[in-house]
Design an enzyme around this catalytic site. Structure first.
Site, PDB file in Angstrom:
ATOM      1  N   GLU A 111       0.916  -1.041   0.096  1.00  0.00           N
ATOM      2  CA  GLU A 111       0.003   0.008   0.187  1.00  0.00           C
ATOM      3  C   GLU A 111       0.874   1.159  -0.087  1.00  0.00           C
ATOM      4  OE1 GLU A 111      -4.104   1.583   2.185  1.00  0.00           O
ATOM      5  OE2 GLU A 111      -2.831   0.068   3.322  1.00  0.00           O
TER       6      GLU A 111
ATOM      7  N   HIS B  57      -5.285   5.872  -2.382  1.00  0.00           N
ATOM      8  CA  HIS B  57      -4.465   6.961  -1.861  1.00  0.00           C
ATOM      9  C   HIS B  57      -4.243   8.051  -2.833  1.00  0.00           C
ATOM     10  CE1 HIS B  57      -4.197   5.654   2.393  1.00  0.00           C
ATOM     11  NE2 HIS B  57      -4.198   4.516   1.655  1.00  0.00           N
TER      12      HIS B  57
ATOM     13  N   ASP C 203      -9.107  -4.430   5.495  1.00  0.00           N
ATOM     14  CA  ASP C 203      -8.155  -3.552   5.751  1.00  0.00           C
ATOM     15  C   ASP C 203      -7.858  -3.462   7.081  1.00  0.00           C
ATOM     16  OD1 ASP C 203      -6.234  -1.620   5.533  1.00  0.00           O
ATOM     17  OD2 ASP C 203      -7.728  -0.109   4.853  1.00  0.00           O
TER      18      ASP C 203
END
Length: 383
Positions: free
Chosen positions: A133, A199, A278
């Site tokens: 990530e 993101h 998550d």
């Protein structure tokens, strides 16, 4: 050849719910799914498990999870990752992608080198490969990532991380709008790394341009991305409006409002929605203090928040609870189970996982009508 019969299941198959059925398993594979009345006298040398009417879902696959029960990649220990695998199997997860936070190249490489030895030694849930990530995410959408760790896109950095992981990187969250991303995209395509836009502060147009380069999946939809707006649809709008783009959803009812999840299920083909947790490392941990990504966190309102400022740090969701929530939010049970298994399997090109059907791996999660876990089978072995 070992043969196992799971009697009296309600099988959740590609054709829908099949009550009063039996699943036959041989050497870790499903060989038949048939009505109970078609099962006649069984040989004495077979193993029998009476499910007593429980639902038999394809084993859950969590593509995005940072940790569980105090274990996670951030502990930088192969044995700790094996403990995470064993703990997840007790929660109905049959396979997962251990997820690394955005970090410096040195930090991420150290974690990869320290944990990669766990692959192939699992006694619980199978590790499919790492999910990175970051670090090539947007400084405008860091979430709780440390801004100082965000790096400019660099294929050299990615190649070194790939080497540290011994090639065991299966997915990567990145911000496609960042300049210099093209070589990174090419590397991911060459090495069959699933690219996830997340993101990201991409405009609607920038996201659609990225889909033409092969980025057709989105990390935790709505969270840490440019939002949907009637004049600027943003990254979220691109996912909502284009059926070829798949997405993750954190169905805890906090990261995304339940009615927005219901809305998503109405306008997005369910076969394009992957349920993920998550979840942070302390999820399922009984005693504190609790830490995630080097910061102390507290459980508040069903999510983990940083103790210092009460900002949401991440999820405390489990996959079984996520399936239950999807049903509460308007999905059918068959759709919810597919979001937890078939969709993740397809995204990673796993052709023998994610379905209760002959020829598939015998990864099965059994639960009752109240979503209480009854049994978990991984490769035909009960966990």
């Amino acid at each position: 050849m070992k043969t196992l019969f799971l009697l009296n299941v309600t099988a959740i198959t590609p054709h829908g719910l099949q009550p009063n059925h039996t699943i036959q398993i041989q050497d870790g594979r499903i060989t038949a799914v048939l009505p109970n009345e078609n099962v006649h006298e069984l040989p004495a040398d077979v193993e029998i498990f009476d499910a007593c009417g429980a639902y038999a879902a394809p084993g859950f696959i969590d593509l995005h999870i940072h940790g569980y029960a105090g274990h996670g990649p951030e502990n930088a220990s192969a044995d700790d990752l094996l403990a995470m695998s064993a703990a997840l199997a007790k929660q109905g997860v049959c396979a997962f992608c251990p997820t690394l936070y955005c970090g410096t190249e040195e930090e991420m490489a150290h974690i990869l080198r320290a944990t990669v030895g766990a692959f192939g030694r699992e006694t619980g849930a199978k590790m499919l490969g790492y999910h990175l990530e970051g670090p090539f995410i947007s400084p405008q959408k860091p979430g709780v990532m440390k801004p100082q760790d965000i790096l400019a896109p660099s294929v050299d950095v990615l190649a070194r991380l790939y080497e540290a992981a011994q090639g065991k990187i299966c997915s990567m969250t990145l911000a496609p709008e960042r300049p210099g991303m093209e070589p990174v995209i090419a590397f991911c395509r060459e090495h069959r790394i699933l690219m996830q836009a997340g993101h990201t502060n991409a405009t609607y147009e920038e996201f659609l341009a990225a889909t033409r380069q092969g980025i057709t999946h989105a990390t935790h939809l709505f969270n840490a991305m440019s939002p949907f707006n009637h004049r600027a649809p943003g990254a979220a709008g691109a996912v909502l409006l284009h059926p070829q783009i798949s997405c993750e959803i954190i169905a805890d009812g906090v990261h995304v409002h339940p009615d927005v999840v219901r809305f998503l299920g109405r306008i997005k083909p369910p076969q394009q929605i992957a349920l993920v947790t998550d979840a942070l490392k302390p999820t399922g941990q009984e005693k504190g203090p609790f830490y995630a990504n080097g910061e102390e966190v507290i459980l508040d309102g069903g999510v983990w928040k940083r103790k210092a400022d009460k900002v949401i740090a991440g999820s405390a969701l489990t996959m079984l609870k996520g399936v239950q929530n999807l049903v509460r939010f308007g999905f059918t049970l068959a759709q919810a189970a597919a979001c937890a298994a078939a969709v993740p399997a397809r995204l990673l090109g796993l052709n023998t996982r994610g379905q209760v059907a002959p020829g598939m791996r015998a990864d099965l999660t059994l639960f009752d009508k109240d979503f209480h876990l009854q049994a978990v089978f991984i490769n035909g072995e009960r966990k």
